[in-house]
Structures are given as C-alpha cells and as structure tokens.
Enzyme design. Structure first.
Site, PDB file in Angstrom:
ATOM      1  CG  HIS A   7       5.865   4.154  -2.825  1.00 52.74           C
ATOM      2  ND1 HIS A   7       5.600   5.476  -3.092  1.00 52.74           N
ATOM      3  CD2 HIS A   7       6.561   4.163  -1.657  1.00 52.74           C
ATOM      4  CE1 HIS A   7       6.104   6.237  -2.149  1.00 52.74           C
ATOM      5  NE2 HIS A   7       6.693   5.467  -1.249  1.00 52.74           N
ATOM      6  CD  GLU A  60       9.312   8.617  -0.590  1.00 46.79           C
ATOM      7  OE1 GLU A  60       8.620   7.696  -0.111  1.00 46.79           O
ATOM      8  OE2 GLU A  60      10.525   8.491  -0.857  1.00 46.79           O
ATOM      9  CG  ASP A  64      13.448   5.503  -2.076  1.00 48.01           C
ATOM     10  OD1 ASP A  64      13.471   6.744  -2.050  1.00 48.01           O
ATOM     11  OD2 ASP A  64      12.452   4.841  -1.741  1.00 48.01           O
ATOM     12  CG  HIS A  80       4.496   8.136   2.373  1.00 47.90           C
ATOM     13  ND1 HIS A  80       5.091   7.578   3.475  1.00 47.90           N
ATOM     14  CD2 HIS A  80       5.211   7.679   1.300  1.00 47.90           C
ATOM     15  CE1 HIS A  80       6.116   6.822   3.094  1.00 47.90           C
ATOM     16  NE2 HIS A  80       6.202   6.860   1.782  1.00 47.90           N
ATOM     17  CG  HIS A  87       8.415  10.281   3.797  1.00 46.49           C
ATOM     18  ND1 HIS A  87       9.096   9.780   4.874  1.00 46.49           N
ATOM     19  CD2 HIS A  87       8.501   9.330   2.828  1.00 46.49           C
ATOM     20  CE1 HIS A  87       9.575   8.585   4.584  1.00 46.49           C
ATOM     21  NE2 HIS A  87       9.237   8.279   3.339  1.00 46.49           N
ATOM     22  CG  ASP A 138       9.265   1.720  -1.352  1.00 44.91           C
ATOM     23  OD1 ASP A 138      10.095   2.606  -1.621  1.00 44.91           O
ATOM     24  OD2 ASP A 138       8.672   1.666  -0.264  1.00 44.91           O
ATOM     25  CG  HIS A 183       8.780   5.422  -4.699  1.00 48.30           C
ATOM     26  ND1 HIS A 183       8.575   6.772  -4.559  1.00 48.30           N
ATOM     27  CD2 HIS A 183       9.621   5.075  -3.700  1.00 48.30           C
ATOM     28  CE1 HIS A 183       9.237   7.217  -3.509  1.00 48.30           C
ATOM     29  NE2 HIS A 183       9.900   6.209  -2.971  1.00 48.30           N
TER      30      HIS A 183
END
Length: 418
Positions: free
Chosen positions: A237, A143, A42, A216, A170, A306, A40
């Site tokens: 993650h 995600e 971003d 999540h 999420h 992450d 993961h």
C-alpha cells in the site's frame, strides 16, 4: 442562441453519461473475468478498536461505521483481500506477538463466521479457487516487523498460521530495520537500513515462501531488499513519490528496480499519500496508476487501498464498493483490457507464484535458526534463556552474579550476629 446552447449542453451530458456507463460496464465485465486483489485492508484493526475482537456480537452485513462490510465488498467486486494483522508500535518489546496472534485469529474467525462470503487463502491457487466459488479470498499480511519480536521462529510460526506477507517495518524502527520516518528525520538512523539479522530475515522469508512487503520502509531498505531478495517483492500500500513527495511513496528509480525484480507496487488511496494534502479525488488516485505505468509498465501496478486504516479517503473512493469506478476511470484514460487485468490481479498472482517457485527451489535449505545477537534486543522485558552465558572480569558467569551477591549479603549479615 440560448436554445442552441441548452440543446448542446443536453447532448453533451447525454454523451458523457453514455460513455461513463459504457466504461463502467466494461470495468464490471473485466472484474468478472479477473479477480481484483487488494494488498491492504485494516478491517481487523477496526474490529479490535471498536469491539475488542468480539466478532460474535458484530454483524459484517450491517456494520456501517467502517469502509468495509460484506455488501460493500460484493458491490466493489473485491475478489481477494490481504487483511492486515496490525498492532501498534507501542506494543514493541511488550505484547506485540500476543496481539498479532489475536489479529491473525480474528481473520480466521471472519472466514469461519461467514463461509459463504469469505474463503481463507494461503496460496496463489487459493485466490483463483475462491474466485471460481464467488467468494472473497482472505489472506493475511502482518504489518510491521515489531510483531515478530526479532524472532525468525515466531515468523515461521506465523507462516504456519497462514501469514503470507510481512511488512518489514511500520512507523518505528525495529532492532534490525529502520523505518520510513528516518527519511524525514523524525526517527534516528540505527541500522543503515537493514542489520545483518534483517538481511538474513529477508532470505529466510524467501526460503519459506513469504512475500516481502516494503511499504513503510526507507529508500535505503527498499534498495537493499531489491538487491538481496531472491524473489520478487511487493509494496502492499504505497503510491508514486513523483506525484506526491511523501516518504511513504516509491521513487521512480525504485519503481524501475521493482520492474527488474518483477515485483509490484499496489497504489494507496490515502489522500496524504495521493496529493500530499488532506483532500484527494478518484482522478488523483488514477494519476498514480498512470505514473507507475508510464515509468515502469502496467506489469508492476496493483491496488492497495488501505481502507479502514486511514482517517480520510478520496472523493469518489469512499469505501470498498467504489473499485469499479476507479477501473472505469483507467479505461477512460486509455488503459487496455490486458493492462486492466494485470493491475486487477494478474500482477499480484504472478508475484505470488514466483515467490512460491523460489520457496520450492529452496526446499532443501535448512531454516535459519541463528538468533539475533542478545545485545541488540536485551531489555528489562526480555529473558536471555538459550544464549551463551557471559563471563565477567572475575570469570563469573552473568547468571551467577545475582546468586553471588545474595551469598555475600547473607555472609555479611551472619558475621554481624556471630
């Protein structure tokens, strides 16, 4: 005596440095033999936030305001990355699908703009092919289930665009799944985990060959999916709950079920999930690797940094260039070469291959095309085309009610003037 102490300190420093260099060299050797796959990152969200996805005016070689750029990727020996196609929860019921498609688009365009560095990947074999070409395999994970607007057809379309995992939630409930915050009491329980549609969605992901990501989700959803999924699952993650009792982390009983399912937990580096505080170190992150290995074996652990999705990172893991230092720390703690290779990428690749095998065995199973019940998603921003018309108490279909009201109004007005 002071001279002897000084000499001892110099010798100790020399030995320490020598050992550290040895572990790092060993780490680099192992990373040259086995691809490091991270679950993961971003960076695509940073490109939206900072540049509104205008990649043409952005240089990923010189970009320094992020944890991730191409030189850092090279230094960190990052061989494969699941890039997150993330959009915020407040897009739910609005423009989540459009924004998610734009995030999928930016990942594809990253690969097109930097073909010498990135290779788009959509299979386990693609990861190995990219590694052989010394390129970073670039995969897509969506995600958050809010990104598909409760539509299996939308999810299938995203699969065709290269998406290879969906994080079921999420930090918000969807019309078919509760999110991790229900375990904190911050969000209400709405579905007792997964609704019937949510359970069918997991099986549809098995059928199409999409990885089910349980980062999540609340513990109840973790257990439900591990019970019903026909394929291994991932935590892209998340870290170990026993080390840091944050509800985003994975409890020991679930770690054991992940082992039974032959899945993987990819360790998150975010200090809030590592030490349950705002500060952490590389050593603290290594503690999570150790714990997962001790509870369920090295076969279920991986890397899920992450990066670029968090406001702070541990000391010693400041950006994606630092992966070799973490690998060196695991070696210093006694991890074998085989265990390191498993954590680097062999575990994720095995899970991916197993998901692809399940997909192939289900190739003759038709897609699930039964939509989510209308009453579970009906709102002012959503039309109901295709759903059966509902008859009211007077036997009038719901689509006819507005027309009937207009007719009655016009009749009344006409009567006044006749």
């Amino acid at each position: 005596m002071s001279c002897i102490r000084a000499i001892c300190l110099v010798l100790w420093a020399f030995i320490f440095t020598s050992n550290a260099n040895e572990y790092r060299e060993q780490a680099l050797r192992l990373m040259a033999e086995t691809p490091l796959v991270d679950g993961h990152n971003d960076l695509p969200w940073q490109l939206r936030s900072k540049f509104n996805n205008q990649l043409n005016s952005t240089d990923l070689y010189t970009l320094n305001s992020t944890h991730t750029n191409i030189p850092k990727i090279k230094e960190g020996r990052l061989a494969a990355q699941f890039w997150a196609a993330y959009v915020a929860c407040d897009t739910q019921y609005k423009d989540a699908v459009r924004q998610t498609l734009e995030q999928i688009d930016i990942i594809h365009r990253m690969c097109q703009k930097y073909p010498e560095d990135f290779m788009f990947a959509a299979s386990s074999q693609d990861i190995m092919d990219a590694f052989a070409k010394n390129k970073t395999a670039s995969l897509i994970g969506v995600e958050g289930g809010h990104s598909i607007d409760s539509s299996m057809a939308t999810l299938r379309t995203m699969y065709q665009l290269g998406v290879r995992y969906l994080t079921l939630t999420h930090s918000c409930n969807t019309p078919w799944a509760d999110n991790w915050r229900v375990d904190t009491g911050s969000d209400p329980v709405e579905h007792n985990g997964l609704s019937d549609f949510g359970k069918r969605l997991v099986l549809e992901m098995n059928r199409m060959g999409m990885l089910v990501d349980l980062a999540h989700v609340p513990e109840q959803v973790m257990n439900q999916v591990l019970d019903i999924s026909k394929a291994p699952v991932i935590f892209s993650h998340s870290s170990a709950f026993s080390i840091c009792k944050h509800k985003r982390n994975v409890p020991d009983n679930v770690l054991l079920k992940v082992k039974e399912k032959k899945g993987i937990v990819m360790v998150n580096f975010y200090p809030d999930y590592v030490t349950c505080s705002t500060k952490a170190t590389l050593s603290d992150v290594a503690d999570h690797f150790d714990h997962i290995k001790n509870v369920a074996g090295a076969s279920i652990v991986g890397f899920g940094g992450d990066y670029d999705g968090v406001a702070r990172v541990p000391t010693g893991l400041e950006d994606v260039s630092k992966y070799p230092d973490l690998v060196a720390e695991l070696l210093r703690r006694g991890w074998t070469d085989d265990e390191i290779k498993d954590a680097l990428g062999r575990n994720l690749i095995r899970v991916f291959q197993d998901v692809e095998t399940v997909r192939d065995t289900l190739r003759n199973t038709p897609p699930d095309e039964v939509p989510i019940p209308l009453e579970q998603v009906q709102n002012s921003c959503r039309t109901d085309y295709g759903y059966p018309t509902q008859k009211g108490a007077a036997g009038v279909t719901s689509h006819s009610v507005p027309l009937l009201a207009l007719t009655l109004t016009l009749t009344s007005l006409f009567a006044k003037f006749v």
